[in-house]
Design a protein around this motif. Structure first.
Motif, PDB file in Angstrom:
ATOM      1  N   ILE A 140     -28.070 -46.001 -10.169  1.00  0.00           N
ATOM      2  CA  ILE A 140     -28.105 -44.600 -10.555  1.00  0.00           C
ATOM      3  C   ILE A 140     -27.837 -44.425 -11.902  1.00  0.00           C
ATOM      4  CG2 ILE A 140     -27.574 -43.823  -8.059  1.00  0.00           C
ATOM      5  CD1 ILE A 140     -25.001 -42.689  -8.993  1.00  0.00           C
ATOM      6  N   LEU A 141     -27.399 -45.322 -12.730  1.00  0.00           N
ATOM      7  CA  LEU A 141     -27.387 -45.076 -13.981  1.00  0.00           C
ATOM      8  C   LEU A 141     -28.432 -46.089 -14.940  1.00  0.00           C
ATOM      9  CD1 LEU A 141     -23.517 -44.747 -14.627  1.00  0.00           C
ATOM     10  CD2 LEU A 141     -25.253 -42.993 -14.633  1.00  0.00           C
ATOM     11  N   VAL A 158     -32.936 -46.426  -9.679  1.00  0.00           N
ATOM     12  CA  VAL A 158     -33.757 -45.436  -8.910  1.00  0.00           C
ATOM     13  C   VAL A 158     -33.691 -43.925  -9.185  1.00  0.00           C
ATOM     14  CG1 VAL A 158     -33.675 -46.866  -6.712  1.00  0.00           C
ATOM     15  CG2 VAL A 158     -32.050 -45.152  -7.110  1.00  0.00           C
ATOM     16  N   GLY A 159     -33.048 -43.775 -10.323  1.00  0.00           N
ATOM     17  CA  GLY A 159     -32.705 -42.375 -10.775  1.00  0.00           C
ATOM     18  C   GLY A 159     -31.392 -41.973 -10.474  1.00  0.00           C
ATOM     19  N   ASN A 346     -34.641 -37.710 -20.295  1.00  0.00           N
ATOM     20  CA  ASN A 346     -35.763 -38.514 -20.114  1.00  0.00           C
ATOM     21  C   ASN A 346     -35.478 -39.607 -19.349  1.00  0.00           C
ATOM     22  OD1 ASN A 346     -37.686 -37.076 -21.885  1.00  0.00           O
ATOM     23  ND2 ASN A 346     -37.105 -38.151 -23.520  1.00  0.00           N
ATOM     24  N   PHE A 347     -34.401 -39.917 -19.109  1.00  0.00           N
ATOM     25  CA  PHE A 347     -33.703 -41.046 -18.123  1.00  0.00           C
ATOM     26  C   PHE A 347     -33.950 -40.666 -16.629  1.00  0.00           C
ATOM     27  CE2 PHE A 347     -31.071 -42.752 -21.730  1.00  0.00           C
ATOM     28  CZ  PHE A 347     -32.004 -43.933 -21.821  1.00  0.00           C
ATOM     29  N   PHE A 348     -33.996 -39.194 -16.205  1.00  0.00           N
ATOM     30  CA  PHE A 348     -34.087 -38.812 -15.111  1.00  0.00           C
ATOM     31  C   PHE A 348     -35.062 -38.064 -14.599  1.00  0.00           C
ATOM     32  CE2 PHE A 348     -29.513 -38.949 -16.580  1.00  0.00           C
ATOM     33  CZ  PHE A 348     -28.963 -40.111 -15.735  1.00  0.00           C
ATOM     34  N   PRO A 353     -34.579 -40.044  -6.542  1.00  0.00           N
ATOM     35  CA  PRO A 353     -33.963 -41.387  -6.288  1.00  0.00           C
ATOM     36  C   PRO A 353     -33.838 -41.496  -4.473  1.00  0.00           C
ATOM     37  CG  PRO A 353     -32.363 -39.528  -6.848  1.00  0.00           C
ATOM     38  CD  PRO A 353     -33.841 -39.278  -7.439  1.00  0.00           C
ATOM     39  N   SER A 354     -33.907 -40.382  -3.779  1.00  0.00           N
ATOM     40  CA  SER A 354     -33.854 -40.573  -2.091  1.00  0.00           C
ATOM     41  C   SER A 354     -34.991 -40.938  -1.707  1.00  0.00           C
ATOM     42  CB  SER A 354     -33.545 -39.046  -1.872  1.00  0.00           C
ATOM     43  OG  SER A 354     -31.997 -38.420  -2.081  1.00  0.00           O
TER      44      SER A 354
END
Length: 366
Positions: A140-141, A158-159, A346-348, A353-354
């Motif tokens: 998640i990172l 995956v976000g 921008n990373f997220f 993710p789900s």
């Protein structure tokens, strides 16, 4: 019908797992077993233990709950062998779940792990066990995927599930000022003192003392987490407003945040507001932490950027004068900080993710 044996051991794990299971239900039929909270139970999980009994904080609590932990481990191993699931899905809770992953893999089960253990922070030796026992690791990172892949682990970024949780209740800055009666001619400092009693009571005195030095120039509004009781705030200064249930709105619409270290610092950065990251621990804990931790930084935004952009005020550096000084520095240089906040966003942005984890599980294990 496929069978999933899922272990979540904390409130956050129940939240993240239920969001993901809800997406997976749209893709496949399966029965669900294991541990979790009310959210997973509502989605049909047959629960052998509830997170209300499983949450463990600190070394002392590990010792006091050791008989329960051993009993839980024994029963879950037995249930796993009885049910014979198609997939063991472990969610966070690394102290327990990494041991359970080892048992599951030795008994021939496929193992997926959602929310990668933060071995980059401490206990890096765990990574060798992860290589042996985990078939698919969901990170998640953004920097974690490369780190784990270099160690031979089948990992994918995956976000971050904070995106699932952030829900604004107030539609505009103007409404925010109006609802809380803030002065429109002043900038606003949001206070996030933490969610545990020791955190709150350890932080607010310094928050209060710093706020007195700036109260003529700024609005102050403090976020009250659902778990926080009013009396923890002590003698609240008249110039500080308190809002319960509006954490994300305070993060979004404040100009700057004084923020207890943790997930909230990343949520704040994602929402576009610079945090001053504060953290207080007992002196002995600080010494031990500096010895064992593999980190130069504690704030998630700084860890992601791999540079200390947002100030980290730890123990003796956390004082009213430092808060005031850094508040002025950041607000005077907002162009610089806005660029860094955009880099984090921008990373997220655009990642779910789900849904991503659900689709990947369906592709690889169904």
């Amino acid at each position: 019908m496929k069978k999933i044996f899922l272990i979540a051991g904390e409130e956050s794990g129940d939240i993240h797992a239920s969001n993901m299971i809800r997406q997976l239900r749209k893709l496949a039929d399966f029965s669900l077993y294991g541990t979790g909270g009310n959210r997973l139970k509502e989605l049909g999980q047959e629960q052998f233990f509830n997170i209300s009994d499983m949450t463990i904080i600190g070394f002392n609590e590990v010792i006091s709950k050791l008989p329960f932990i051993l009993k839980m481990f024994s029963l879950l191993k037995r249930k796993l062998l009885e049910i014979k699931p198609d997939l063991v899905l472990l969610v966070d809770y690394p102290g327990f779940n990494l041991r359970f992953a080892d048992f599951a893999k030795r008994n021939g089960f496929k193992v997926a792990y959602y929310i990668a253990p933060q071995v980059w922070a401490w206990h890096y030796s765990r990574i060798y066990k992860m290589r042996r026992t985990i078939d698919r690791l969901y990170c998640i990172l953004p920097f974690e995927e490369e780190l784990f892949k270099k160690e031979g682990i089948n990992a994918v970024y995956v976000g971050n599930p904070i995106i699932d949780n952030i829900k604004l209740k107030i539609e505009s800055l103007e409404s925010f000022y109006e609802i809380f009666g803030l002065c429109k001619d002043k900038r606003t400092i949001g206070l996030l003192p933490g969610s545990r009693r020791k955190e709150v009571e350890g932080n607010i005195e310094i928050f209060y003392n710093a706020s007195y030095l700036l109260k003529d120039r700024f609005n102050f509004i403090m976020a009250q987490a659902d778990s926080v009781k009013d009396e923890w705030f002590g003698a609240l200064p008249e110039h500080i407003k308190v809002a319960k249930g509006y954490n994300y709105d305070i993060m979004k619409y404040s100009d700057i945040l004084w923020c207890c270290s943790g997930t909230a610092t990343l949520e704040a950065a994602y929402l576009g507001t610079p945090p001053i990251i504060i953290y207080r621990v007992p002196y002995f804990t600080e010494i031990i932490g500096r010895y064992f931790l593999r980190l130069k930084r504690i704030g998630l935004p700084n860890i992601i950027l791999n540079k200390t952009i947002f100030p980290e005020l730890i123990n003796k550096d956390f004082n009213p004068e430092s808060l005031v000084r850094w508040t002025k520095i950041i607000l005077d240089q907002m162009d610089i900080y806005n660029r860094e906040l955009s880099a984090i966003n921008n990373f997220f942005v655009g990642k779910d993710p789900s849904l991503t984890v659900a689709q990947d599980l369906h592709k690889n294990f169904f």
